[in-house]
Write an enzyme that holds these catalytic residues in place. Structure first.
Site, mmCIF file in Angstrom:
data_model
loop_
_atom_site.group_PDB
_atom_site.id
_atom_site.type_symbol
_atom_site.label_atom_id
_atom_site.label_comp_id
_atom_site.label_asym_id
_atom_site.label_seq_id
_atom_site.Cartn_x
_atom_site.Cartn_y
_atom_site.Cartn_z
ATOM 1 N N CYS A 57 1.290 -0.630 0.223
ATOM 2 C CA CYS A 57 0.095 -0.386 0.355
ATOM 3 C C CYS A 57 1.046 0.949 0.064
ATOM 4 C CB CYS A 57 -0.922 -0.115 1.612
ATOM 5 S SG CYS A 57 -2.701 0.812 1.603
ATOM 6 N N HIS A 96 -3.470 -5.103 0.233
ATOM 7 C CA HIS A 96 -2.917 -5.506 1.582
ATOM 8 C C HIS A 96 -2.743 -6.564 2.425
ATOM 9 C CE1 HIS A 96 -2.748 -1.766 3.677
ATOM 10 N NE2 HIS A 96 -3.495 -1.426 3.292
ATOM 11 N N GLU A 152 -1.277 -8.499 4.439
ATOM 12 C CA GLU A 152 -1.365 -8.429 6.181
ATOM 13 C C GLU A 152 -1.698 -8.627 6.682
ATOM 14 O OE1 GLU A 152 -0.897 -4.398 5.460
ATOM 15 O OE2 GLU A 152 -0.748 -5.606 4.303
#
Length: 227
Positions: free
Chosen positions: A85, A163, A165
């Site tokens: 990001c 994202h 994660e």
């Protein structure tokens, strides 16, 4: 393998991406910018992970300029970077591209059009951003959707607009910090968004693991770490 993780907010973590590196024997060295002071030396770093931020890379904050300069030094030193990001936008801007504000934020789960499913699976991926990357001519765009570039490669570096994660607790911290306003403005039910994210966790963990494997292959480190 020593992996330097740059985060920009105390509530953020490398999540599934950090766990995937650790599963391959990596030790994570986490640095909170700008709170922890100057960025760490690149000596001894085998990989860098740069996480997201509320800020735009176009903001005038001194720490942003320092981070872009540090990423250029990492590139010159041959240290591979995985950008997520804001991290993708910073890598883009540091190496000859730029980031721009979108007319409408992209928040929620989405699929992407991947040019290389071995490197970038189609998803779904969690999105939470208001800027997009305009990579330099030296970049190879690997995935995109209707809002713009979603993944790209520059040399040994790999970057994602989404994202990979994030798990449920991480998203809840973001929603709480945002007051749910960003999601609600887009007509997204924050509670459903969170429930979807929790339900997606097992598959999201597996996809994040595949991205770390891809990052190591792109960096030329795959054989060394059994990939």
């Amino acid at each position: 393998m020593r992996v330097v993780v740059i985060r920009h907010h105390g509530i953020d973590s490398a999540g599934f991406i950090g766990a995937a590196f650790e599963a391959r024997g990596a030790a994570l060295a986490v640095h909170l910018l700008p709170d922890d002071g100057p960025l760490p030396a690149l000596d001894g770093a085998d990989h860098i992970v740069v996480l997201g931020a509320v800020s735009s890379v176009n903001d005038p904050d001194p720490w942003i300029a320092e981070e872009l300069a540090w990423l250029r030094r990492a590139d010159q030193a041959g240290v591979p970077v995985l950008g997520i990001c804001f991290g993708a936008q910073a890598l883009c801007a540091a190496l000859g591209g730029r980031a721009e504000a979108m007319d409408r934020k992209e928040i929620g789960w989405t699929l992407v059009d991947s040019d290389d499913h071995e490197l970038i699976p189609a998803g779904p991926w969690l999105e939470f951003h208001g800027d997009r990357c305009l990579p330099p001519a030296t970049a190879a765009v690997l995935a995109r959707n209707g809002t713009g570039v979603q993944a790209f490669r520059i040399g040994r570096h790999l970057a994602f607009q989404f994202h990979p994660e994030v798990d449920g607790p991480q998203l809840k911290r973001w929603l709480d910090a945002d007051g749910n306003s960003g999601a609600e403005q887009l007509g997204i039910d924050p509670g459903q968004f969170l429930a979807d994210t929790i339900r997606e966790e097992p598959a999201a963990r597996e996809r994040a693991d595949r991205l770390v494997a891809a990052a190591l292959r792109v960096a030329g480190e795959g054989i060394s770490y059994g990939m």
